[in-house]
Write a protein that holds these residues in place. Structure first.
Motif, PDB file in Angstrom:
ATOM      1  N   ARG A 371      -3.027   1.894   7.215  1.00 51.18           N
ATOM      2  CA  ARG A 371      -3.271   3.029   6.319  1.00 51.18           C
ATOM      3  C   ARG A 371      -4.087   4.070   7.075  1.00 51.18           C
ATOM      4  O   ARG A 371      -5.160   3.765   7.624  1.00 51.18           O
ATOM      5  N   THR A 372      -3.583   5.286   7.129  1.00 49.77           N
ATOM      6  CA  THR A 372      -4.297   6.403   7.712  1.00 49.77           C
ATOM      7  C   THR A 372      -4.563   7.431   6.614  1.00 49.77           C
ATOM      8  O   THR A 372      -4.221   7.211   5.452  1.00 49.77           O
ATOM      9  N   ARG A 373      -5.133   8.555   6.971  1.00 46.97           N
ATOM     10  CA  ARG A 373      -5.419   9.573   5.962  1.00 46.97           C
ATOM     11  C   ARG A 373      -4.155  10.040   5.266  1.00 46.97           C
ATOM     12  O   ARG A 373      -4.135  10.242   4.043  1.00 46.97           O
ATOM     13  N   ASP A 374      -3.071  10.216   6.017  1.00 44.03           N
ATOM     14  CA  ASP A 374      -1.871  10.833   5.470  1.00 44.03           C
ATOM     15  C   ASP A 374      -0.736   9.865   5.182  1.00 44.03           C
ATOM     16  O   ASP A 374       0.183  10.207   4.429  1.00 44.03           O
ATOM     17  N   HIS A 375      -0.785   8.669   5.765  1.00 41.97           N
ATOM     18  CA  HIS A 375       0.385   7.788   5.673  1.00 41.97           C
ATOM     19  C   HIS A 375      -0.011   6.339   5.395  1.00 41.97           C
ATOM     20  O   HIS A 375      -1.110   5.894   5.733  1.00 41.97           O
ATOM     21  N   LEU A 376       0.921   5.635   4.795  1.00 45.97           N
ATOM     22  CA  LEU A 376       0.838   4.184   4.622  1.00 45.97           C
ATOM     23  C   LEU A 376       2.117   3.587   5.187  1.00 45.97           C
ATOM     24  O   LEU A 376       3.217   3.924   4.747  1.00 45.97           O
ATOM     25  N   TYR A 377       1.957   2.718   6.181  1.00 44.69           N
ATOM     26  CA  TYR A 377       3.099   2.026   6.788  1.00 44.69           C
ATOM     27  C   TYR A 377       2.952   0.530   6.522  1.00 44.69           C
ATOM     28  O   TYR A 377       1.892  -0.057   6.770  1.00 44.69           O
ATOM     29  N   ILE A 378       3.995  -0.093   5.996  1.00 43.50           N
ATOM     30  CA  ILE A 378       3.990  -1.513   5.664  1.00 43.50           C
ATOM     31  C   ILE A 378       5.134  -2.206   6.379  1.00 43.50           C
ATOM     32  O   ILE A 378       6.275  -1.722   6.360  1.00 43.50           O
ATOM     33  N   HIS A 379       4.826  -3.345   7.003  1.00 44.41           N
ATOM     34  CA  HIS A 379       5.860  -4.183   7.611  1.00 44.41           C
ATOM     35  C   HIS A 379       5.975  -5.463   6.798  1.00 44.41           C
ATOM     36  O   HIS A 379       5.012  -6.242   6.690  1.00 44.41           O
ATOM     37  N   ASN A 380       7.144  -5.681   6.207  1.00 39.83           N
ATOM     38  CA  ASN A 380       7.438  -6.891   5.438  1.00 39.83           C
ATOM     39  C   ASN A 380       8.210  -7.855   6.327  1.00 39.83           C
ATOM     40  O   ASN A 380       9.354  -7.603   6.691  1.00 39.83           O
ATOM     41  N   PHE A 381       7.576  -8.958   6.687  1.00 38.23           N
ATOM     42  CA  PHE A 381       8.179  -9.874   7.648  1.00 38.23           C
ATOM     43  C   PHE A 381       9.313 -10.714   7.059  1.00 38.23           C
ATOM     44  O   PHE A 381      10.113 -11.264   7.807  1.00 38.23           O
ATOM     45  N   ALA A 382       9.388 -10.837   5.752  1.00 44.33           N
ATOM     46  CA  ALA A 382      10.433 -11.651   5.113  1.00 44.33           C
ATOM     47  C   ALA A 382      11.020 -10.890   3.931  1.00 44.33           C
ATOM     48  O   ALA A 382      10.782 -11.248   2.765  1.00 44.33           O
ATOM     49  N   PRO A 383      11.788  -9.841   4.192  1.00 45.88           N
ATOM     50  CA  PRO A 383      12.279  -8.992   3.096  1.00 45.88           C
ATOM     51  C   PRO A 383      13.286  -9.681   2.183  1.00 45.88           C
ATOM     52  O   PRO A 383      13.631  -9.134   1.126  1.00 45.88           O
ATOM     53  N   ASP A 384      13.731 -10.871   2.549  1.00 46.08           N
ATOM     54  CA  ASP A 384      14.638 -11.609   1.685  1.00 46.08           C
ATOM     55  C   ASP A 384      13.907 -12.325   0.548  1.00 46.08           C
ATOM     56  O   ASP A 384      14.542 -12.816  -0.391  1.00 46.08           O
ATOM     57  N   ARG A 385      12.587 -12.351   0.589  1.00 43.11           N
ATOM     58  CA  ARG A 385      11.806 -13.035  -0.436  1.00 43.11           C
ATOM     59  C   ARG A 385      11.350 -12.049  -1.501  1.00 43.11           C
ATOM     60  O   ARG A 385      11.374 -10.843  -1.311  1.00 43.11           O
ATOM     61  N   TRP A 386      10.873 -12.618  -2.615  1.00 48.40           N
ATOM     62  CA  TRP A 386      10.435 -11.801  -3.743  1.00 48.40           C
ATOM     63  C   TRP A 386       8.941 -11.498  -3.617  1.00 48.40           C
ATOM     64  O   TRP A 386       8.121 -12.417  -3.657  1.00 48.40           O
ATOM     65  N   PRO A 387       8.541 -10.251  -3.502  1.00 53.50           N
ATOM     66  CA  PRO A 387       7.121  -9.924  -3.321  1.00 53.50           C
ATOM     67  C   PRO A 387       6.249 -10.283  -4.515  1.00 53.50           C
ATOM     68  O   PRO A 387       5.060 -10.530  -4.354  1.00 53.50           O
ATOM     69  N   ALA A 388       6.810 -10.296  -5.714  1.00 58.43           N
ATOM     70  CA  ALA A 388       6.034 -10.669  -6.894  1.00 58.43           C
ATOM     71  C   ALA A 388       6.213 -12.138  -7.256  1.00 58.43           C
ATOM     72  O   ALA A 388       5.717 -12.592  -8.280  1.00 58.43           O
ATOM     73  N   GLY A 389       6.900 -12.897  -6.405  1.00 61.03           N
ATOM     74  CA  GLY A 389       7.117 -14.300  -6.680  1.00 61.03           C
ATOM     75  C   GLY A 389       8.477 -14.561  -7.324  1.00 61.03           C
ATOM     76  O   GLY A 389       9.213 -13.638  -7.672  1.00 61.03           O
ATOM     77  N   ASP A 390       8.786 -15.809  -7.474  1.00 57.69           N
ATOM     78  CA  ASP A 390      10.063 -16.252  -8.020  1.00 57.69           C
ATOM     79  C   ASP A 390      10.335 -15.622  -9.393  1.00 57.69           C
ATOM     80  O   ASP A 390       9.549 -15.801 -10.326  1.00 57.69           O
TER      81      ASP A 390
END
Length: 512
Positions: A371-390
């Motif tokens: 996170r910088t002043r102007d941007h947020l960059y996120i790397h999701n290592f397992a995009p096949d999974r559900w971020p909020a859970g099953d």
């Protein structure tokens, strides 16, 4: 004279304090509340505008702060479900105790990991003779208010905080300097529905038009957030008790007081357990007369793991080599405002396993961000999974959902990495509504490997521009910066193959 250290650290508090109102404007949630005690700490010390947690999950965040290093460097302390503390890792409170400090805590320090609160001395340093009812503040105050007036009911709970703190102070020997952790949990779920209005006079209707754009602006959600704001006011009232007692015993001005929280609001999508600002941005203020010039506002990006070495530095105690975080003491003692240290222009956050992302599998949802002043960059290592859970089948908009009350009270009913709440229940029940489909997908759906948000025009991080050619240079620069730090700090996600977080004891049904 060595200073006392008091750390007020509220569970799931986020950044809700009226001291931030001037920077957010009249349409913000902070414009609706008054937190005079937090504001006093900020006014008589320093207020941080860009404070972030190392991880938006209780146990790993606390592991990181106590050990003064990134959460992934704390062994099994890097996860919530199945966390076990490695007692070979030095922590700031036990290091201070070894240097002659009287240490103790009330309420939550490090849990639900095993052994309970081990990084702070476990049961030996706990001071709760008056009880733990403050953790269910709105429920307990509502129950008591049926027999007496509301203010008297609230005072009973504040008296509990006073008595617990007094027990800690009375146990001190020979006027030794002390280090105290006050960890209220009332801002964690659950709280009494309607309590924001009934106990604190907050009107849910006044939240209309003030919620983040990824939340439905309906009464049920507004009331839910309103009740949460009431719990934030309870935290501030408890902080006031600590300040009052320190002043009464003549120790206030020889005490470094730091106030913050371990991540954002629970039970809302894209908040707790997410690397967006609503999950990772927190309030932070510090007061220490004579050492921290008063009335300052600092824009430097600060990771809360820096607090561990800061406390040791302030006490004049050697910082263990294991603490990879950086002391904030030079920043605290500076007379400058705004951006003070040029290299504090970004912060790294991350997440591994919280509760459950695949029914029976207990796999993590691995993420890292910069996170910088102007941007947020996120790397999701397992995009096949559900971020909020099953989702338990509820990713199908036509599937029958559990009843509203179940979803509002039972976290594991569906999407278990999102706490149960009225907001969660309402969104699941209305997920097929045409005007909610997009918001539901943002909050509950799967995400691409890379996310990039330009916060200058998209403060609610709605539009992922990672694949936009116009942002390719920004994406590449932030990705390289993130991966460079992860490699330098030996993050298993980038330096191990296979990665420990994918296997027992860090993952799998055996740790449930």
């Amino acid at each position: 004279m060595r200073p006392n250290i008091v750390f007020a650290f509220a569970d799931d508090w986020g950044r809700y304090a009226s001291a931030y109102r001037p920077f957010e404007g009249p349409d913000s949630l902070n414009a609706l509340i008054d937190t005079p005690h937090f504001d006093r700490v900020a006014r008589e010390g320093v207020l941080f505008r860009n404070a972030f947690v190392p991880a938006p999950s209780c146990t790993p965040c606390r592991s990181s702060i106590l050990a003064g290093q990134y959460f992934w460097q704390t062994g099994l302390g890097a996860i919530l479900l199945g966390a076990v503390w490695d007692e070979t890792i030095p922590t700031y409170p036990l290091t201070l105790e070894g240097a002659g400090y009287h240490i103790g805590y009330t309420y939550k320090v490090w849990s639900p990991g095993r052994a309970l609160n081990a990084p702070y001395g476990a049961e030996r340093t706990r001071f709760e003779p008056a009880g733990r009812e403050f953790g269910r503040f709105s429920h307990a105050a509502t129950e008591r208010a049926t027999e007496r007036d509301v203010e008297a009911a609230k005072r009973t709970l504040l008296d509990e905080t006073r008595a617990n703190f007094d027990a800690f102070l009375e146990a001190r020997e020979d006027d030794r300097p002390f280090c105290y952790w006050w960890g209220p949990t009332n801002t964690h779920r659950s709280w009494e529905r309607g309590s924001g209005k009934a106990l604190w006079g907050l009107n849910p209707d006044n939240l209309e038009g003030r919620l983040p754009a990824f939340l439905p602006d309906v009464h049920e959600v507004r009331e839910d957030v309103c009740d949460y704001l009431g719990e934030c006011l309870a935290v501030d009232a408890g902080l006031g008790v600590l300040l009052e007692r320190l002043e009464a015993i003549g120790e206030l001005d020889n005490t470094l007081i730091v106030v913050s929280g371990d991540h954002g609001i629970p039970g809302l999508p894209r908040a707790k357990c997410n690397l967006y600002d609503l999950g990772c941005e927190v309030a932070l203020a510090a007061r220490w007369p004579g050492r921290i010039p008063a009335g300052r506002v600092v824009d430097d990006f600060v990771n809360l793991m820096d607090l561990g070495p800061t406390f040791l530095d302030a006490a004049g105690v050697d910082i263990p080599d294991t603490m990879t975080a950086r002391s904030l003491l030079p920043l605290l003692e500076s007379t400058a405002q705004g951006q003070v240290e040029a290299d504090r222009d970004f912060v790294i956050t991350g997440r591994e396993r919280h509760v459950d992302t695949a029914r029976g599998g207990n796999l993590p949802y691995p993420q890292r961000s910069v996170r910088t002043r102007d941007h947020l960059y996120i790397h999701n290592f397992a995009p096949d999974r559900w971020p909020a859970g099953d989702p338990a089948g509820l990713d199908d908009p036509h599937a029958e959902a559990p009843d509203y009350d179940t979803l509002a009270s039972d976290t594991r009913a569906a999407y278990p990495d999102l706490d149960a709440s009225p907001t969660k229940a309402w969104m699941i029940h209305h997920r097929a509504d045409p005007d909610l489909v997009e918001l539901f997908e943002l909050g509950f759906g799967k995400r691409p490997r890379e996310e990039l948000y330009d916060l200058r025009g998209d403060p609610d991080y709605l539009h992922n521009v990672a694949a936009d050619p116009a942002y390719e240079q920004v994406r590449q620069s932030l990705s390289e910066r993130l991966m460079r730090v992860l490699r330098e700090q030996n993050d298993p996600r980038v330096v191990e193959e296979p990665c420990r977080f994918e296997h027992a004891p860090y993952a799998g049904p055996g740790t449930d």
